[in-house]
Scaffold this motif. Structure first.
Motif, PDB file in Angstrom:
ATOM      1  N   THR A  23       0.923  -1.145   0.192  1.00  0.00           N
ATOM      2  CA  THR A  23       0.122   0.457  -0.077  1.00  0.00           C
ATOM      3  C   THR A  23       0.946   1.417  -0.296  1.00  0.00           C
ATOM      4  O   THR A  23       0.585   2.207  -0.923  1.00  0.00           O
ATOM      5  CB  THR A  23      -0.870  -0.056   1.381  1.00  0.00           C
ATOM      6  OG1 THR A  23      -1.490  -1.254   1.238  1.00  0.00           O
ATOM      7  CG2 THR A  23      -1.878   1.187   1.044  1.00  0.00           C
ATOM      8  N   TYR A  24       1.909   1.323   0.866  1.00  0.00           N
ATOM      9  CA  TYR A  24       2.527   2.217   0.731  1.00  0.00           C
ATOM     10  C   TYR A  24       3.595   3.338  -0.446  1.00  0.00           C
ATOM     11  O   TYR A  24       4.657   3.466  -0.490  1.00  0.00           O
ATOM     12  CB  TYR A  24       3.499   2.218   2.573  1.00  0.00           C
ATOM     13  CG  TYR A  24       2.455   2.416   2.825  1.00  0.00           C
ATOM     14  CD1 TYR A  24       2.864   0.989   4.119  1.00  0.00           C
ATOM     15  CD2 TYR A  24       1.587   3.365   3.869  1.00  0.00           C
ATOM     16  CE1 TYR A  24       1.647   1.182   5.001  1.00  0.00           C
ATOM     17  CE2 TYR A  24       0.987   2.792   4.759  1.00  0.00           C
ATOM     18  CZ  TYR A  24       0.622   1.802   5.316  1.00  0.00           C
ATOM     19  OH  TYR A  24       0.125   1.510   6.604  1.00  0.00           O
ATOM     20  N   TYR A  26       3.271   1.642  -3.428  1.00  0.00           N
ATOM     21  CA  TYR A  26       2.467   2.158  -4.725  1.00  0.00           C
ATOM     22  C   TYR A  26       1.178   3.115  -4.785  1.00  0.00           C
ATOM     23  O   TYR A  26       0.748   4.118  -5.821  1.00  0.00           O
ATOM     24  CB  TYR A  26       1.685   1.149  -5.052  1.00  0.00           C
ATOM     25  CG  TYR A  26       2.722   0.045  -6.005  1.00  0.00           C
ATOM     26  CD1 TYR A  26       2.832  -1.543  -4.899  1.00  0.00           C
ATOM     27  CD2 TYR A  26       3.689   0.344  -6.696  1.00  0.00           C
ATOM     28  CE1 TYR A  26       3.487  -2.496  -5.581  1.00  0.00           C
ATOM     29  CE2 TYR A  26       4.131  -1.346  -6.969  1.00  0.00           C
ATOM     30  CZ  TYR A  26       4.697  -2.302  -5.855  1.00  0.00           C
ATOM     31  OH  TYR A  26       5.765  -3.293  -6.357  1.00  0.00           O
ATOM     32  N   SER A  27       1.251   4.067  -3.338  1.00  0.00           N
ATOM     33  CA  SER A  27       0.623   5.352  -3.026  1.00  0.00           C
ATOM     34  C   SER A  27       1.399   6.476  -4.361  1.00  0.00           C
ATOM     35  O   SER A  27       2.698   6.885  -4.222  1.00  0.00           O
ATOM     36  CB  SER A  27       0.760   5.610  -2.027  1.00  0.00           C
ATOM     37  OG  SER A  27       1.481   6.428  -1.871  1.00  0.00           O
ATOM     38  N   ASN A  29       0.282  10.978  -4.949  1.00  0.00           N
ATOM     39  CA  ASN A  29      -1.161  12.079  -4.702  1.00  0.00           C
ATOM     40  C   ASN A  29      -1.085  12.132  -5.644  1.00  0.00           C
ATOM     41  O   ASN A  29      -0.867  13.229  -6.410  1.00  0.00           O
ATOM     42  CB  ASN A  29       0.098  13.123  -4.084  1.00  0.00           C
ATOM     43  CG  ASN A  29       0.671  12.491  -2.693  1.00  0.00           C
ATOM     44  OD1 ASN A  29       0.317  12.116  -1.422  1.00  0.00           O
ATOM     45  ND2 ASN A  29       2.677  13.118  -2.469  1.00  0.00           N
ATOM     46  N   PRO A  52      -8.277   9.025  -7.905  1.00  0.00           N
ATOM     47  CA  PRO A  52      -7.401   8.576  -6.365  1.00  0.00           C
ATOM     48  C   PRO A  52      -8.397   6.923  -5.775  1.00  0.00           C
ATOM     49  O   PRO A  52      -9.795   6.250  -6.212  1.00  0.00           O
ATOM     50  CB  PRO A  52      -7.865   9.409  -5.273  1.00  0.00           C
ATOM     51  CG  PRO A  52      -8.885   9.923  -5.475  1.00  0.00           C
ATOM     52  CD  PRO A  52      -9.330  10.070  -7.085  1.00  0.00           C
ATOM     53  N   ASP A  54      -7.745   2.967  -4.024  1.00  0.00           N
ATOM     54  CA  ASP A  54      -7.301   2.638  -2.375  1.00  0.00           C
ATOM     55  C   ASP A  54      -5.805   2.601  -1.614  1.00  0.00           C
ATOM     56  O   ASP A  54      -5.788   2.158  -0.618  1.00  0.00           O
ATOM     57  CB  ASP A  54      -8.152   0.823  -1.813  1.00  0.00           C
ATOM     58  CG  ASP A  54      -7.259   0.097  -2.549  1.00  0.00           C
ATOM     59  OD1 ASP A  54      -6.614   0.390  -3.324  1.00  0.00           O
ATOM     60  OD2 ASP A  54      -7.511  -1.245  -2.010  1.00  0.00           O
ATOM     61  N   ALA A  55      -5.262   3.165  -2.748  1.00  0.00           N
ATOM     62  CA  ALA A  55      -3.769   3.739  -2.248  1.00  0.00           C
ATOM     63  C   ALA A  55      -3.494   4.390  -1.894  1.00  0.00           C
ATOM     64  O   ALA A  55      -2.215   4.710  -1.907  1.00  0.00           O
ATOM     65  CB  ALA A  55      -2.949   2.031  -2.519  1.00  0.00           C
ATOM     66  N   ASP A  56      -4.071   5.712  -2.114  1.00  0.00           N
ATOM     67  CA  ASP A  56      -3.384   6.930  -3.017  1.00  0.00           C
ATOM     68  C   ASP A  56      -4.058   7.995  -1.528  1.00  0.00           C
ATOM     69  O   ASP A  56      -4.823   7.553  -0.548  1.00  0.00           O
ATOM     70  CB  ASP A  56      -4.203   7.667  -3.622  1.00  0.00           C
ATOM     71  CG  ASP A  56      -3.691   6.716  -5.540  1.00  0.00           C
ATOM     72  OD1 ASP A  56      -2.491   5.747  -5.207  1.00  0.00           O
ATOM     73  OD2 ASP A  56      -4.464   6.615  -6.229  1.00  0.00           O
ATOM     74  N   VAL A  57      -3.480   9.103  -1.462  1.00  0.00           N
ATOM     75  CA  VAL A  57      -3.876  10.156  -0.691  1.00  0.00           C
ATOM     76  C   VAL A  57      -4.377  11.407  -1.795  1.00  0.00           C
ATOM     77  O   VAL A  57      -4.070  11.720  -2.923  1.00  0.00           O
ATOM     78  CB  VAL A  57      -2.518  10.786  -0.825  1.00  0.00           C
ATOM     79  CG1 VAL A  57      -2.929  12.279   0.281  1.00  0.00           C
ATOM     80  CG2 VAL A  57      -1.544   9.492   0.066  1.00  0.00           C
ATOM     81  N   GLY A  78      -6.322   5.574   0.145  1.00  0.00           N
ATOM     82  CA  GLY A  78      -5.270   5.385   1.306  1.00  0.00           C
ATOM     83  C   GLY A  78      -5.899   6.985   2.326  1.00  0.00           C
ATOM     84  O   GLY A  78      -6.228   5.198   3.643  1.00  0.00           O
TER      85      GLY A  78
END
Length: 105
Positions: A23-24, A26-27, A29, A52, A54-57, A78
């Protein structure tokens, strides 16, 4: 000096990769612009044209007038990141925003 067999190195790399929190890794912004409308799922509302996942900010850097509309059900992201000067409303009684990580304010 004792040599480690190549098979063990491959096995160890496989184990490390399996347990690594992807998750961290491939996120991305992704910043809300609201340029098209107030629909969360409209790519034109996001800088770069990507909604975005589910792994994005999801970043809200500017105030948004109105309620950002989520599709019915659960939308996953995310986390959210908002500046202290930003105000916005997301969703209604028929929608839910699921966050993987805490909100960053």
């Amino acid at each position: 000096m004792k040599r480690i067999p190549v098979g063990w190195i491959g096995f160890l790399l496989l184990i490390v990769t399996f347990f690594m929190p992807t998750t961290y890794l491939y996120s991305a912004n992704i910043t809300w612009s609201g340029a098209t409308n107030l629909q969360w799922t409209t790519p034109g509302n996001w800088v770069g044209g990507v909604v975005p996942g589910d792994a994005d900010v999801a970043i809200f850097a500017t105030p948004t007038a109105g309620t950002i509309v989520l599709p019915a059900g659960v939308t996953s992201v995310g986390t959210l990141n908002s500046s202290a000067l930003t105000s916005f409303t997301i969703g209604d009684a028929n929608s839910q925003l699921s966050l993987k990580l805490p909100v960053i304010m």
